[in-house]
Design an enzyme around this catalytic site. Structure first.
Site, PDB file in Angstrom:
ATOM      1  N   HIS A 128      -1.787   5.346   3.800  1.00  0.00           N
ATOM      2  CA  HIS A 128      -0.496   5.935   4.144  1.00  0.00           C
ATOM      3  C   HIS A 128      -0.643   7.452   4.079  1.00  0.00           C
ATOM      4  O   HIS A 128      -1.473   7.985   3.341  1.00  0.00           O
ATOM      5  CB  HIS A 128       0.548   5.448   3.134  1.00  0.00           C
ATOM      6  CG  HIS A 128       1.958   5.803   3.457  1.00  0.00           C
ATOM      7  ND1 HIS A 128       2.486   7.061   3.206  1.00  0.00           N
ATOM      8  CD2 HIS A 128       2.976   5.071   3.979  1.00  0.00           C
ATOM      9  CE1 HIS A 128       3.757   7.074   3.554  1.00  0.00           C
ATOM     10  NE2 HIS A 128       4.082   5.888   4.036  1.00  0.00           N
ATOM     11  N   LYS A 231      10.734  -0.030  -3.388  1.00  0.00           N
ATOM     12  CA  LYS A 231      10.067  -1.116  -2.671  1.00  0.00           C
ATOM     13  C   LYS A 231       9.969  -2.382  -3.518  1.00  0.00           C
ATOM     14  O   LYS A 231       9.544  -3.422  -3.027  1.00  0.00           O
ATOM     15  CB  LYS A 231       8.668  -0.676  -2.230  1.00  0.00           C
ATOM     16  CG  LYS A 231       8.665   0.480  -1.236  1.00  0.00           C
ATOM     17  CD  LYS A 231       7.255   0.835  -0.822  1.00  0.00           C
ATOM     18  CE  LYS A 231       7.203   2.110  -0.011  1.00  0.00           C
ATOM     19  NZ  LYS A 231       7.865   2.018   1.296  1.00  0.00           N
TER      20      LYS A 231
END
Length: 412
Positions: A128, A231
């Site tokens: 990421h 998350k």
């Protein structure tokens, strides 16, 4: 509605998430974007609300009842997270806004202190951007060089040349535990052992791994682990950084200000011990308290059950998408991957696809997913991504696949 998936009573779980009762127009909401942010159970919402309604004060400040309650709740959440991740103690957990801030703390507080010209930072091509850009910034300042582990055609790490990539020049390996774009689960134990064998430190980006898999940092042996609360059923701006006592003690603070200091003089300051030297100013108290409740919620289910559900529903989704004609990126075996499933459907651009799916009540992500190195590796400008969590059902996968045909009828 599907009952049990992987041993998880999904119908019962769904009742805890008020947002899942919403509709999009006249369609039931099908939320398939948990890799971006998970939905929140009522228990977490209530915990945050209760903090503001009955305990709101600044932690570690006031010598009055509310201040003491706020501090106790805040530190209780830290203890919860330490237990959840198998850390030796609460002092190993630094509160941050999530993985991005945590990885910047590692890159700035550790990297800028210990990296020099000629040193190497080893990353992978499936990282990421939050595990690439901070290291690029640190490399520009220190003169260190970035190197990358490549990907195989099926979206796994190509470790065939690991011996030449991971050398005595490597000072840190920073790697995701699970790819947000490919779903690939990284062989962390193998990589950590190899890195430590050449004297390198290891930082694990746990943003995608932590919500779905049991992690024991002591058994794993990583030096750093980042995690994002939003998350894993927690509030936004919650999360943190695990570090060993030795490495956190050696790492410099990234922010300076109130509460992280011991004494301030005209020309220098001294800092509080770990973890407080990293927590300048008023922290995200209510959010971290909410994350503590989210960890309790996951613990009550059991992370083995969470993973079993993920594996079963991901396997079902892979089969249905491939049968429908979608090109799926990443491993096709659900036992070695997570529930973030990226795909390209025939000749429909992912942005167009997401727009049409929204009209059917289906929420997916479309774009490069902050993983442009992955997109370049697979020669695609973007992908559609459906990502699953504990509240998703096989019937929702069916709605997704049926909606793809409607998009095809419009654009092809």
């Amino acid at each position: 509605m599907t009952g049990h998936i992987g041993g998880l009573d999904v119908e019962k779980i769904r009742k805890d998430f008020p947002v899942l009762a919403r509709t999009v127009g006249d369609r039931p909401l099908v939320y398939l974007d948990s890799a971006a942010t998970s939905q929140k159970p009522q228990q977490v919402i209530d915990e945050v609300s209760d903090f503001y309604a009955h305990h709101n004060a600044n932690a570690h400040r006031g010598l009055y009842m509310l201040g003491e309650e706020a501090t106790e709740l805040f530190e209780g959440a830290r203890a919860n997270l330490a237990r959840f991740f198998g850390a030796p103690g609460p002092e190993n957990i630094v509160f941050t806004r999530g993985t991005t801030e945590s990885m910047n703390l590692v890159a700035q507080g550790w990297g800028r202190k210990f990296l020099h010209a000629g040193d190497e930072v080893l990353l992978t091509d499936m990282e990421h951007h939050s595990n690439i850009v901070p290291w690029q910034m640190t490399a520009a300042v220190t003169g260190a060089t970035l190197r990358f582990i490549p990907l195989t055609d099926d979206g796994q790490l190509d470790l065939s040349d690991l011996g030449s990539l991971l050398t005595e020049r490597t000072k840190i390996l920073s790697v995701t535990g699970m790819s947000n774009a490919l779903g690939t689960i990284t062989p962390l134990r193998q990589l950590i052992d190899a890195a430590h064998a050449v004297g390198a430190v290891v930082a694990v980006d746990g943003a995608q791994l932590a919500p779905h898999h049991a992690i024991d940092v002591t058994a794993l042996g990583c030096d750093f682990l980042t995690f994002s609360g939003h998350k894993m059923l927690g509030p936004t701006s919650s999360g943190g950084l695990y570090g060993t006592a030795e490495i956190l003690d050696a790492t410099d603070p990234m922010f300076g200000g109130g509460e992280m200091i011991h004494e301030v003089f005209h020309d220098h300051s001294t800092f509080k011990p770990v973890p407080y030297k990293f927590e300048a100013g008023t922290m995200q108290i209510a959010q971290q308290v909410g994350l503590g409740a989210a960890v309790d919620y996951l613990d009550a289910i059991g992370m083995d059950i969470v993973r079993a559900h993920e594996e079963e529903i991901t396997g079902y989704a892979l089969g249905r998408l491939i049968d429908a004609g979608a090109t799926v990126f990443g491993p096709k075996d659900a036992s070695i991957r997570g529930g973030a499933v990226s795909f390209w459907y025939k000749d429909v651009h992912p942005h167009d696809l997401a727009t049409i799916l929204n009209e059917e009540g289906v929420a997916i992500r479309a774009g490069h997913h902050c993983a442009q190195l992955v997109m370049r590796r697979f020669d695609t400008p973007a992908t559609a991504r459906a990502s699953f969590y504990i509240y998703n059902t096989k019937e929702e996968v069916d709605v997704l696949v049926e909606s793809l045909a409607k998009a095809e009828a419009i654009f092809i």
